[in-house]
Structure formats: C-alpha cells, structure tokens
Design a protein around this motif. Sequence first.
Motif, mmCIF file in Angstrom:
data_model
loop_
_atom_site.group_PDB
_atom_site.id
_atom_site.type_symbol
_atom_site.label_atom_id
_atom_site.label_comp_id
_atom_site.label_asym_id
_atom_site.label_seq_id
_atom_site.Cartn_x
_atom_site.Cartn_y
_atom_site.Cartn_z
ATOM 1 N N VAL A 50 -2.394 3.516 1.109
ATOM 2 C CA VAL A 50 -2.691 2.824 -0.155
ATOM 3 C C VAL A 50 -1.416 2.199 -0.711
ATOM 4 O O VAL A 50 -1.405 1.018 -1.096
ATOM 5 N N ARG A 51 -0.325 2.971 -0.735
ATOM 6 C CA ARG A 51 0.955 2.440 -1.249
ATOM 7 C C ARG A 51 1.392 1.206 -0.475
ATOM 8 O O ARG A 51 1.737 0.177 -1.069
ATOM 9 N N ARG A 52 1.383 1.294 0.853
ATOM 10 C CA ARG A 52 1.876 0.178 1.664
ATOM 11 C C ARG A 52 0.960 -1.035 1.550
ATOM 12 O O ARG A 52 1.448 -2.174 1.518
ATOM 13 N N ALA A 53 -0.338 -0.814 1.464
ATOM 14 C CA ALA A 53 -1.273 -1.942 1.318
ATOM 15 C C ALA A 53 -1.014 -2.680 0.005
ATOM 16 O O ALA A 53 -1.009 -3.917 -0.019
ATOM 17 N N LEU A 54 -0.782 -1.948 -1.066
ATOM 18 C CA LEU A 54 -0.492 -2.583 -2.350
ATOM 19 C C LEU A 54 0.825 -3.359 -2.274
ATOM 20 O O LEU A 54 0.927 -4.482 -2.786
#
Length: 159
Positions: free
Chosen positions: A149-153
């Motif tokens: 989730v962090r990297r996608a954002l």
Amino acid sequence: MEPKIFLLANELGRYLKSRSWKIAVAESCTGGGICQAITEVPGSSAWFDRGFITYSNQAKMDMLGVNAETLKNFGAVSEQTALEMAEGALQHSDADIAIAVTGIAGPGGGTVQKPVGTVFIGRSLKEGECRVEVNRFSGDRTGVRRATVRRALELAIIV
C-alpha cells in the motif's frame, strides 16, 4: 491506519487535486487496502474515481480485461498482469492515472522464482505512459500488504 500511509494518501490527494486528476486503483493482494487508505482522506471523492478488487483471475479478466493468455503464460503475479490491470483500470474508469497491485503476501504461495513478498505494481497514465515495478517486501502477510500500500501510493505521486 499506519501514520505514514495516511500521510502518503493525503499527499497523493494534494498532488492529484493540483493537476485536476482522478485516480483508479486495481488491487489483488492488498484486498482493498489502497482504496481504504485513500478514502480515509476527507474530500477524497474529489480525486478518487473508483477501485477494483480483483482477487481472482476471473475478476481480473471480467472487471479489467486482463487477457486469459497473459494469466496462463505469465501468471497472476507478473509484470504483464500488473500492466494489464493498470491499463484496464484506466480504461474502465474516468481516471487520469491508475495503479494496480498483484503479489504474493504469504504465508504460502511463494516459489523460488516468486517468493512470498514478490509484488508487482503497475502504473498507467491517460497520457500514455505505463510502467511496472517489481518489489520484494519482507515480513509477514500484514507487513507485505502494508508495504505494498505504501509503495503504491508513492508510485502514484511520482509522475
């Protein structure tokens, strides 16, 4: 929600609003975690168009137009599938940018070639640019999903 994820979602909102853009998200291994992070931000309806949770291969084909041959030849967890998911999310939405994630969160399901923690993140822009990034996250299922989730954002902000 993890504070870093909330801060990234806020930053994404400011970024998209400054460009009058909307985002669509296609998720597999995160099961809606990116959409949840985005919708935690007050006012996200101004820049979040929609999300697709396509956990099964059939859902990827039905909702995003992922080609059955792609899934057969490369697997659900692959660069090719992530790219088709991102492009499908863009085509089936009113968004200007789409992010797609597919991976192996664990604890099982990994192979030598694609161990647990392997996650492909695709990004497609209405303007035409498409890219996929492969990640090897460590940790348990929850940790892999949070890292995804962090990297996608982050990838949605870096245009």
